[in-house]
Design a protein around this motif. Sequence first.
Motif, PDB file in Angstrom:
ATOM      1  N   ASP A 249       5.897   6.779 -10.159  1.00 35.90           N
ATOM      2  CA  ASP A 249       5.257   5.525  -9.778  1.00 35.90           C
ATOM      3  C   ASP A 249       3.927   5.775  -9.077  1.00 35.90           C
ATOM      4  N   GLN A 250       2.984   4.897  -9.339  1.00 35.84           N
ATOM      5  CA  GLN A 250       1.718   4.925  -8.611  1.00 35.84           C
ATOM      6  C   GLN A 250       1.439   3.517  -8.116  1.00 35.84           C
ATOM      7  N   PRO A 251       1.857   3.205  -6.893  1.00 33.17           N
ATOM      8  CA  PRO A 251       1.657   1.840  -6.390  1.00 33.17           C
ATOM      9  C   PRO A 251       0.182   1.484  -6.306  1.00 33.17           C
ATOM     10  N   PHE A 252      -0.096   0.197  -6.439  1.00 36.30           N
ATOM     11  CA  PHE A 252      -1.430  -0.299  -6.163  1.00 36.30           C
ATOM     12  C   PHE A 252      -1.685  -0.148  -4.657  1.00 36.30           C
ATOM     13  N   ALA A 253      -2.910  -0.349  -4.228  1.00 33.69           N
ATOM     14  CA  ALA A 253      -3.224  -0.259  -2.801  1.00 33.69           C
ATOM     15  C   ALA A 253      -2.268  -1.148  -2.016  1.00 33.69           C
ATOM     16  N   GLN A 254      -1.673  -0.598  -0.959  1.00 35.94           N
ATOM     17  CA  GLN A 254      -0.633  -1.291  -0.212  1.00 35.94           C
ATOM     18  C   GLN A 254      -1.185  -1.861   1.096  1.00 35.94           C
ATOM     19  N   TRP A 255      -1.294  -3.166   1.125  1.00 33.09           N
ATOM     20  CA  TRP A 255      -1.744  -3.899   2.296  1.00 33.09           C
ATOM     21  C   TRP A 255      -0.525  -4.302   3.124  1.00 33.09           C
ATOM     22  N   PRO A 256      -0.714  -4.875   4.310  1.00 26.60           N
ATOM     23  CA  PRO A 256       0.450  -5.403   5.031  1.00 26.60           C
ATOM     24  C   PRO A 256       1.146  -6.482   4.207  1.00 26.60           C
TER      25      PRO A 256
ATOM     26  N   GLU B 165      -7.438  -0.848   7.126  1.00 26.47           N
ATOM     27  CA  GLU B 165      -8.030  -1.676   8.171  1.00 26.47           C
ATOM     28  C   GLU B 165      -7.209  -2.949   8.377  1.00 26.47           C
ATOM     29  N   ALA B 166      -6.702  -3.521   7.283  1.00 25.52           N
ATOM     30  CA  ALA B 166      -5.867  -4.717   7.391  1.00 25.52           C
ATOM     31  C   ALA B 166      -4.578  -4.415   8.142  1.00 25.52           C
ATOM     32  N   HIS B 167      -3.990  -3.248   7.900  1.00 23.67           N
ATOM     33  CA  HIS B 167      -2.793  -2.866   8.651  1.00 23.67           C
ATOM     34  C   HIS B 167      -3.081  -2.854  10.146  1.00 23.67           C
ATOM     35  N   ARG B 168      -4.202  -2.298  10.521  1.00 23.46           N
ATOM     36  CA  ARG B 168      -4.556  -2.257  11.942  1.00 23.46           C
ATOM     37  C   ARG B 168      -4.720  -3.671  12.509  1.00 23.46           C
TER      38      ARG B 168
END
Length: 675
Positions: A170-177, A458-461
């Motif tokens: 698997d290669q997930p897409f970019a993972q945001w919160p 940055e969104a995670h932060r």
Amino acid sequence: MTAQRHLSSRHKTILEVDGLRFRDLDADGALSPFEDWRLSPAERAADLVARMAPDEKIGLMVISSRPMGISQHNKDFTSHDGVLDEQHLPIKLDPHTSAGIPFEGTTEMIAEKHMRHFIMREEPTGARIATWINTMNEVAEQTRFGIPVVVAANSKNEAGGFKMGGTPEDQPFAQWPGTLGLAATGSLELIESFARHSRAEWMASGLRKGYMYMADVFTDPRWFRGHGTFGEDPRFVAAAIGTIVRAFQGEDGLEADGVALTTKHFPGGGARENGTDPHYAEGRFNIYPTEGSLEEYHLPPFQAVIDAGTASVMPYYAIPSAEKSATPQGRVTDFEQVGFAFNREILGLLRNMGHRGYINSDSGVLSKMAWGVEDLTTPERVGRAVMAGTDMFADTNDVASVREAYLAGEFTTQRLDEAAQLLLAELFALGLFENPYVDPERADEVVANAEAVAAAQEAHRRSVVLAKNHDATLPLAAADLSGKRVYLELFARDLRVKELDALRSRIAAAHPEVEFTTDYRGADVAIVLIAPFIGSYFEFVGIGDLAIDEHSHVDLEKVRRIRESVGILVVGLNAKFPWLLDGVEPLADALLIGFDTDWDAIVDAIFGAFSPSGRLPITFPISAEAVAIDTEGRCASPNDVPGFAKEQHMDGRPYVYVDADGNRYELGHGLGYEG
């Protein structure tokens, strides 16, 4: 001068008319109106529908999960060098007819059943997604009208999102919160960035339809799907979901380089009966005990997505309970006692609110979740839904029942043509009739690209909420930790030792200035990370208990022992629900809350890498009594009202959690290091 559209054909020829090029999809050597990209999607769809046979239109009305060839273990059951799964399987019996519903191979579904809509459940690389969709479109291009295939997926870009299966490749897409985490940032600009980065990954992979996002308002704190919402504030949810639709689809409607969204779950799934879910019979009712709650709290986000031009809307499974609701509810005068996909009153409301796209049922409304119409046969259910306004049935390949319903007169030719035109108009608007193909190599370059990953980090932060900071315990600066040892613990469901070890190693490597220990009895400071979990997506396991303890996969006794051994205890909570905090918060000197937020970001905040700026998108209840259920099944706090407003309907009884420092954990609460 009219600008030439980009065309791509692998089997059909190209026509030249008036110095412009068009695909000759019906292979008649002349330019038909549906082939003319200068016309509007609606005009092209109307022309094509007039040419199609009933069976070709009927095939458009279902969308089915379709395994990829890479998921087929027996390669003899594949085609196109293993790309397409061609195995023909019988599946479980229909309980009403005792007839087996076959599950055909991919080519048979496209070429013989005239299906054009599929759902991808796997999580492969971008190149594999692109190759699979390209190959299905090659099959489709060779049919009578060359109608392209469109593939949908559930949301793929949030940590903690709904996923089925998984492989080492698997290669997930970019993972945001998670979406609650995005809401915790309070930033529409960030949410737009999330959607635009995600759109690029979807486009590059050939995914052009998303079963997302949820416009539901989170009103009952126990609802299992509440963590997939944008919180409990109808105004913010409306603004966020409108921003999402425009960023994914296009500012002025669905564009040829956009991703068509199916917004869920009209008229709002948050009004659960004590948190139960309509995936199972015990949760089949939406209840509105509070006068005007549907209009005030649940409909505004759907008006926002309609105004933004969402391509389609998905009604929820539930029946609106007349018995347990205050009626009328605004524009709804009397609840029809059938599930929303069969509900003329509710789907009529959706149209009256201005929705001009198609209506896409939720999965299983013709079988397991046919609430309110259980006594009807499957074709009768089809007819009831179509005549109520449903245009497409999700996660089924049961073309036969749709065909039987049509031939039996359960729904009219007018409705068949309306549905087909709406479904085709989306494909025209997406530009798939001109170019259904993408470059697999570019897909791998775009998926999880460095820019998107950095924006997600940055969104995670920004999603981290500092809920409590007694006596300015945080940040734990390097100077304050000199000569002290720090212990890190994690409690989560199905946690493996190697996963905890990997987290500890990663955190230690990121913070070499800190001396870590693996024995809390020798530590001065402890960081306890907890990810409580309860419930089931598809099965009733009882009314949700929001306590944080062993039943929610947190060893509370160990947390207490850690507290007794250290001078400072910091708790990081990743929340899918507004948990009862009375067992954990009093033990903590500081409490940070994330919502499917990276642990690394939470720990970075603890050590002062940034000052938390997140704000709670939901309100946490004060105690079990605030959500208790009496002997008649009524909740102490109204199920249909957001947490920030519940106390208005509780006769002076409290709802909002207040910590030892006097902080109220209600919508919008959040501290910072500056004051």
